[in-house]
Enzyme design. Sequence first.
Site, PDB file in Angstrom:
ATOM      1  N   ASP A 141       0.817  -1.212   0.000  1.00  0.00           N
ATOM      2  CA  ASP A 141       0.000   0.000   0.000  1.00  0.00           C
ATOM      3  C   ASP A 141       0.850   1.261   0.000  1.00  0.00           C
ATOM      4  OD1 ASP A 141       0.926  -0.546   2.554  1.00  0.00           O
ATOM      5  OD2 ASP A 141      -1.052  -0.832   3.423  1.00  0.00           O
ATOM      6  N   HIS A 154      -7.391  -4.633  10.226  1.00  0.00           N
ATOM      7  CA  HIS A 154      -7.077  -4.512   8.791  1.00  0.00           C
ATOM      8  C   HIS A 154      -5.751  -5.187   8.445  1.00  0.00           C
ATOM      9  CE1 HIS A 154      -5.035  -0.436   9.813  1.00  0.00           C
ATOM     10  NE2 HIS A 154      -4.061  -1.222   9.407  1.00  0.00           N
ATOM     11  N   GLU A 188      -9.686  -1.700   5.264  1.00  0.00           N
ATOM     12  CA  GLU A 188     -10.391  -1.296   6.476  1.00  0.00           C
ATOM     13  C   GLU A 188     -11.687  -2.093   6.619  1.00  0.00           C
ATOM     14  OE1 GLU A 188      -8.667   0.244   8.433  1.00  0.00           O
ATOM     15  OE2 GLU A 188      -8.129   2.310   7.907  1.00  0.00           O
TER      16      GLU A 188
HETATM   17  C1  F6R Z   1       1.240  -1.397   6.021  1.00  0.00           C
HETATM   18  C2  F6R Z   1       0.166  -2.346   6.315  1.00  0.00           C
HETATM   19  C3  F6R Z   1      -0.681  -2.173   7.526  1.00  0.00           C
HETATM   20  C4  F6R Z   1       0.097  -2.439   8.805  1.00  0.00           C
HETATM   21  C5  F6R Z   1      -0.793  -2.250  10.014  1.00  0.00           C
HETATM   22  C6  F6R Z   1      -0.042  -2.414  11.301  1.00  0.00           C
HETATM   23  O1  F6R Z   1       1.871  -1.734   4.790  1.00  0.00           O
HETATM   24  O2  F6R Z   1      -0.016  -3.250   5.562  1.00  0.00           O
HETATM   25  O3  F6R Z   1      -1.758  -3.056   7.465  1.00  0.00           O
HETATM   26  O4  F6R Z   1       0.601  -3.749   8.783  1.00  0.00           O
HETATM   27  O5  F6R Z   1      -1.382  -0.978   9.984  1.00  0.00           O
HETATM   28  O6  F6R Z   1       0.875  -1.381  11.441  1.00  0.00           O
HETATM   29  P1  F6R Z   1       2.027  -1.457  12.541  1.00  0.00           P
HETATM   30  O7  F6R Z   1       2.906  -2.569  12.142  1.00  0.00           O
HETATM   31  O8  F6R Z   1       2.712  -0.128  12.457  1.00  0.00           O
HETATM   32  O9  F6R Z   1       1.336  -1.701  13.833  1.00  0.00           O
END
Ligand code: F6R
Length: 261
Positions: A67, A138, A143
Site C-alpha cells: 500500500d 485490517h 479497512e
Molecule cells: C502497512 C500495512 C498495515 C500495517 C498495520 C499495522 O503496509 O499493511 O496493514 O501492517 O497498519 O501497522 P504497525 O505494524 O505499524 O502496527
Amino acid sequence: MQVIIVTDYEEMSDRAAGIVTEAVRRKPDVVLGLATGSTPEGLYAKLVQAHKEDGLDFSRVVTFNLDEYVDLPPDHPQGYRYFMNEHLFNHVNIDVANTHVPDGRAECLSSQCERYEQMIRDAGGIELQVLGIGRDGHVAFNEPGTSLGSGTHITALTRETIEDNSRFFDSPDDVPRFAITMGIGSILQARRCIFMATGANKADAVKAALEGPVTATVTASALQMHPDTVAIVDEAAAAKLDLLDFYRWQQDNWDRIADRL
Ligand code: F6R
C-alpha cells in the site's frame, strides 16, 4: 493456518526472517509482497544483516508493497517508498527497478490500481506475502467493510487508523485520508503468507482475525481461507486466543518432524 507463538518482537522478527531468507535462497528471483509499519521493521533489519553478513543475494528478487498513501510527495519520510528505501532497499543489493510501491500520486488513481494488479500478474504472482495487522483488524489498508474479494483499490482510512498512524506525523491532521492498497482478493492470491503481530494492543484484533468468524468487518480474518499462511504472534498479542495451548502443543509436535517436512 499454522500459528506460531513466540516470546517477543525479537523472536517474531527472527522466525519471519528465517522464512523469507529461505525463500530467497531457494528461488533467487522470488516475488515478495512487503508490508510497512512498525511490525516488519525488525524483519527487514534481519534481512539486511543476512545480506551483509551471509551474502543473502537480492539482485534478482522482485518486490511489491501492499500500500501507499495518496498524495504524499515521493521523498516524504512517512511515504512507504521512503520507508522501504530506509529499512531495506538502500541496504541490500536489490535492483530498484524490481521494487514496486503503488503510486499514490498518480493522476488517475483507478488506472494505477489496475496497472498494479497487472504488474503483479506479469511478475507471475506473489510467492511470499508479509503482513501485519491494524488494531481494527485490517491487513494492508483493507479497512472494516472492504470486500473480501477486492483487488487493488483506493480506500479512505478509518479514524482509528489515522489516529494510530499519527504517531509518525506531526499531527493527526497531517495523516493522509486516502491510500492505495492491494485488496484482500489480491492478498489471498499470494502463494504463501507470513502474518505477524506483536504487542498487547493487537490482542483483540489477533483474536478476531484468527479465531473469529470470517468477516469483512475484520479483513484479516480472510486469511483463515488462505491455504498456506503462517501466523507468528508474540505472547502479548496472542494473550486473548482461546486455542493458545493447542497452538503451543501443535508447534512442539511440528518441531519434532520439521526435518521431514
Ligand atoms: C502497512 C500495512 C498495515 C500495517 C498495520 C499495522 O503496509 O499493511 O496493514 O501492517 O497498519 O501497522 P504497525 O505494524 O505499524 O502496527
